[in-house]
Design an enzyme around this catalytic site. Structure first.
Site, PDB file in Angstrom:
ATOM      1  N   GLY A  75       0.928  -1.093   0.004  1.00 35.59           N
ATOM      2  CA  GLY A  75      -0.112  -0.194   0.085  1.00 35.59           C
ATOM      3  C   GLY A  75       1.045   1.189   0.025  1.00 35.59           C
ATOM      4  O   GLY A  75       1.932   1.222  -0.549  1.00 35.59           O
ATOM      5  N   HIS A  82       4.902   0.874  -0.901  1.00 39.30           N
ATOM      6  CA  HIS A  82       5.435   1.400  -2.012  1.00 39.30           C
ATOM      7  C   HIS A  82       6.548   2.533  -1.470  1.00 39.30           C
ATOM      8  O   HIS A  82       7.683   2.385  -2.071  1.00 39.30           O
ATOM      9  CB  HIS A  82       4.326   2.368  -2.884  1.00 39.30           C
ATOM     10  N   ASN A 139      -2.045 -10.857  -8.394  1.00 37.93           N
ATOM     11  CA  ASN A 139      -2.992 -10.354  -9.127  1.00 37.93           C
ATOM     12  C   ASN A 139      -3.961  -9.569  -8.458  1.00 37.93           C
ATOM     13  O   ASN A 139      -5.035  -8.868  -8.847  1.00 37.93           O
ATOM     14  CB  ASN A 139      -3.903 -11.489 -10.066  1.00 37.93           C
ATOM     15  N   GLY A 140      -3.684  -9.096  -7.138  1.00 38.92           N
ATOM     16  CA  GLY A 140      -4.473  -8.141  -6.434  1.00 38.92           C
ATOM     17  C   GLY A 140      -3.937  -6.619  -7.018  1.00 38.92           C
ATOM     18  O   GLY A 140      -3.250  -6.706  -7.722  1.00 38.92           O
ATOM     19  N   HIS A 168       3.617   0.009  12.632  1.00 37.74           N
ATOM     20  CA  HIS A 168       2.398   0.826  13.411  1.00 37.74           C
ATOM     21  C   HIS A 168       2.346  -0.260  14.803  1.00 37.74           C
ATOM     22  O   HIS A 168       2.623  -1.362  14.514  1.00 37.74           O
ATOM     23  CB  HIS A 168       1.148   0.736  12.782  1.00 37.74           C
TER      24      HIS A 168
HETATM   25  N1  LIG Z   1      -0.549   4.918   5.286  1.00 41.87           N
HETATM   26  C1  LIG Z   1      -0.025   5.950   6.253  1.00 41.87           C
HETATM   27  O1  LIG Z   1       0.013   7.067   5.841  1.00 41.87           O
HETATM   28  C2  LIG Z   1       0.935   5.044   7.203  1.00 41.87           C
HETATM   29  C3  LIG Z   1       1.657   5.753   7.953  1.00 41.87           C
HETATM   30  C4  LIG Z   1       2.287   5.262   8.951  1.00 41.87           C
HETATM   31  C5  LIG Z   1       2.274   4.038   9.140  1.00 41.87           C
HETATM   32  N2  LIG Z   1       1.377   3.299   8.521  1.00 41.87           N
HETATM   33  C6  LIG Z   1       1.073   1.754   8.887  1.00 41.87           C
HETATM   34  O2  LIG Z   1       1.906   0.966   7.740  1.00 41.87           O
HETATM   35  C7  LIG Z   1       1.007  -0.106   7.519  1.00 41.87           C
HETATM   36  C8  LIG Z   1       0.605  -0.318   6.114  1.00 41.87           C
HETATM   37  O3  LIG Z   1      -0.206   0.763   5.769  1.00 41.87           O
HETATM   38  P1  LIG Z   1      -0.587   1.048   4.326  1.00 41.87           P
HETATM   39  O4  LIG Z   1      -1.442   2.380   4.486  1.00 41.87           O
HETATM   40  O5  LIG Z   1       0.817   1.381   3.698  1.00 41.87           O
HETATM   41  O6  LIG Z   1      -1.321   0.122   3.819  1.00 41.87           O
HETATM   42  P2  LIG Z   1      -2.921  -0.092   3.664  1.00 41.87           P
HETATM   43  O7  LIG Z   1      -3.441   0.521   2.447  1.00 41.87           O
HETATM   44  O8  LIG Z   1      -3.555   0.018   4.799  1.00 41.87           O
HETATM   45  O9  LIG Z   1      -2.605  -1.836   3.262  1.00 41.87           O
HETATM   46  C9  LIG Z   1      -2.634  -2.399   1.819  1.00 41.87           C
HETATM   47  C10 LIG Z   1      -1.936  -3.482   1.785  1.00 41.87           C
HETATM   48  O10 LIG Z   1      -2.562  -4.663   2.561  1.00 41.87           O
HETATM   49  C11 LIG Z   1      -2.995  -5.759   1.623  1.00 41.87           C
HETATM   50  N3  LIG Z   1      -4.023  -6.497   2.051  1.00 41.87           N
HETATM   51  C12 LIG Z   1      -5.279  -6.023   2.358  1.00 41.87           C
HETATM   52  N4  LIG Z   1      -6.061  -6.912   2.768  1.00 41.87           N
HETATM   53  C13 LIG Z   1      -5.492  -8.206   2.838  1.00 41.87           C
HETATM   54  C14 LIG Z   1      -5.385  -9.400   2.667  1.00 41.87           C
HETATM   55  N5  LIG Z   1      -6.763  -9.966   3.394  1.00 41.87           N
HETATM   56  N6  LIG Z   1      -4.508 -10.375   2.480  1.00 41.87           N
HETATM   57  C15 LIG Z   1      -3.541 -10.178   1.922  1.00 41.87           C
HETATM   58  N7  LIG Z   1      -3.234  -8.821   2.083  1.00 41.87           N
HETATM   59  C16 LIG Z   1      -4.253  -7.755   2.155  1.00 41.87           C
HETATM   60  C17 LIG Z   1      -3.283  -5.084   0.194  1.00 41.87           C
HETATM   61  O11 LIG Z   1      -3.295  -5.768  -0.932  1.00 41.87           O
HETATM   62  P3  LIG Z   1      -4.233  -5.940  -2.207  1.00 41.87           P
HETATM   63  O12 LIG Z   1      -3.721  -4.756  -3.018  1.00 41.87           O
HETATM   64  O13 LIG Z   1      -4.027  -7.211  -2.638  1.00 41.87           O
HETATM   65  O14 LIG Z   1      -5.634  -5.775  -1.640  1.00 41.87           O
HETATM   66  C18 LIG Z   1      -2.046  -3.993   0.331  1.00 41.87           C
HETATM   67  O15 LIG Z   1      -0.868  -4.222  -0.365  1.00 41.87           O
HETATM   68  C19 LIG Z   1      -0.030  -0.363   8.560  1.00 41.87           C
HETATM   69  O16 LIG Z   1       0.250  -0.891   9.758  1.00 41.87           O
HETATM   70  C20 LIG Z   1      -0.409   1.272   8.899  1.00 41.87           C
HETATM   71  O17 LIG Z   1      -0.881   1.699  10.223  1.00 41.87           O
HETATM   72  C21 LIG Z   1       0.562   3.828   7.654  1.00 41.87           C
END
Ligand SMILES: NC(=O)c1ccc[n+]([C@@H]2O[C@H](COP(=O)([O-])OP(=O)(O)OC[C@H]3O[C@@H](n4cnc5c(N)ncnc54)[C@H](OP(=O)(O)O)[C@@H]3O)[C@@H](O)[C@H]2O)c1
Length: 404
Positions: free
Chosen positions: A95, A99, A119-120, A180
């Site tokens: 995500g 990235h 393929n997600g 997190h």
């Molecule tokens: N976003 C931020 O600003 C931020 C900042 C600091 C820390 N964090 C932390 O970083 C971590 C990742 O957050 P994020 O925002 O980058 O990601 P996210 O958008 O919350 O998660 C996306 C990822 O999870 C996968 N996913 C979702 N459901 C799934 C399942 N059932 N089985 C396998 N994969 C699954 C998605 O794959 P698909 O595409 O295949 O669905 C995608 O690769 C979290 O712990 C978050 O709290 C985030």
């Protein structure tokens, strides 16, 4: 509502600040900006036009409390390469953070592979970013089996959902990394009870993964917190700091998993997003109910805040902002601050209680684990998009020169 005088004062003061040759008062911000830029070996290796800033701050006095701050300078590219020479960093999930952190690790020359559902949406995005199936892009299980450091960057709900399958693969000598504290801290709700014989660490960038990437490309680096949940090897802290630098952090602040998750959930529900959105809506609605046009209500609520005042507060602090505005604006703002604080503090206390007792975690797990969560989320986003304030905002933004 800002007066003409206020805006003029702001403009001229901003100009003064930006063009002044007089050295500004020595503050933390100015200390940070007093840096020398050099090209990093990693950026040379990757061909990225990136500069690395040399900084020399360790013990910082934050308003009377001394804190140690770890910095990128201690981990030049050669040291990172040497430190992780026997490691495979298996980054699970692609995500926003996957990235940003993944591409930064790759540009730093480290051995990083991605693990996502085949393929997600993430699989496709990873391919677009140059990750190659079978080489450095795998399905989750295969990536974990190849990895020595497992970076769990799945969504927080997915971390809980996939834990029964992931846990048995976290064999002794692997390291588990999070961005997190959510999953292990609220293990009673998430089920994420980490194996007792591995290091468990955290690096949490203080911003979106997109910013993790863009600041790295600019040669800067994001602020991150780091923490150790479990130290089996005696090297967990060092590993967390090294990884923090490797994923693109400029400065690293030490915390605990608990404090990271409490402050993060609290902040995003408060001043970072939920609270500020609530305040925008309240102010806008009152202006509209009192006969102001949508453009006037939007400009006085959002546009002036985000385009002018907030960046200045970010750069120089609140006292500077007060000093830079008209006496009329300053008097009113200073008078009204305590009223807002008194009204809002009980809400913030209620919010902190709900974060700490796990209610917000439960709500997030329930909502984000539902099979139709994407549809529900899209419906809510459409409702926000349709609010008059944001429709007016779209029109206002459309008038900006870059959007014309
Ligand atoms: N976003 C931020 O600003 C931020 C900042 C600091 C820390 N964090 C932390 O970083 C971590 C990742 O957050 P994020 O925002 O980058 O990601 P996210 O958008 O919350 O998660 C996306 C990822 O999870 C996968 N996913 C979702 N459901 C799934 C399942 N059932 N089985 C396998 N994969 C699954 C998605 O794959 P698909 O595409 O295949 O669905 C995608 O690769 C979290 O712990 C978050 O709290 C985030």
């Amino acid at each position: 509502m800002a007066s003409k005088t206020f805006k003029q004062a702001l403009r001229s003061s901003t100009l003064r600040q930006l063009t002044s040759t007089v050295p500004p008062k020595r503050t933390f911000v100015t200390v940070l900006s007093k840096t020398r830029a050099v090209k990093s070996p990693a950026s040379r290796a990757s061909g990225i036009a990136s500069t690395q800033q040399i900084r020399g701050i360790k013990n910082i006095d934050f308003a009377g409390e001394k804190e140690k701050v770890w910095e990128r300078q201690d981990w030049p590219a050669e040291k990172l390469l040497e430190y992780f020479k026997n490691d495979t960093l298996a980054l699970i999930g692609y995500g926003s953070q996957g990235h940003g952190q993944g591409l930064n690790l790759r540009d730093n020359g480290l051995n990083v592979i991605i693990g996502v559902r085949k393929n997600g949406a993430s699989w496709k995005e990873a391919q677009q970013d140059g990750w190659v199936p079978g080489k450095n892009l795998f399905e989750v299980d295969e990536a974990i089996s190849k990895g020595t450091i497992i970076m769990n960057l799945l969504s927080d709900a997915a971390q809980s959902e996939t834990w029964p399958a992931i846990k048995p693969q976290l064999t002794k000598d692997k390291t588990l990394y999070f961005s997190h504290g959510f999953s292990p801290v609220f293990k009673d709700k998430t089920g994420v009870d980490v194996p007792k014989d591995i290091d468990v660490i955290l690096v949490a960038p203080k911003g979106s993964g997109r910013t993790v990437r863009s600041l790295f490309r600019e040669g800067r680096g994001i602020n991150s917190s780091f923490a150790v949940f479990q130290d089996v090897t005696g090297k967990a802290e060092e590993k967390a700091i090294a990884l923090g630098v490797a994923v693109g952090s400029g400065y690293l602040y030490k915390t605990t998993f608990e404090k990271e998750v409490y402050s993060d959930l609290y902040g995003e529900r408060g001043c970072l997003m939920g609270g500020i959105h609530g305040m925008f809506l309240a102010q806008y609605e009152v202006l509209r109910e009192r006969g102001h046009s949508p453009s006037e209500a939007f400009n006085e609520t959002v546009e002036e805040a985000t385009q002018s005042l907030y960046p200045l507060i970010g750069a120089n602090g609140m006292d500077w902002m007060y000093a830079a505005c008209s006496t009329t604006a300053r008097r009113g703002a200073i008078d009204w601050t305590p009223k807002f604080k008194t009204a809002l503090k009980p809400v913030f206390n209620e919010l902190y209680d709900r974060v700490k007792d796990g209610s917000e975690t439960q709500r997030s797990l329930d909502y984000n684990s539902a099979p139709d969560y994407r549809e529900k989320y899209e419906k809510e986003m459409q409702e926000i998009r349709d609010l008059e304030i944001w429709r007016a905002g779209k029109a206002v933004r459309g008038l900006r020169p870059e959007n014309n």
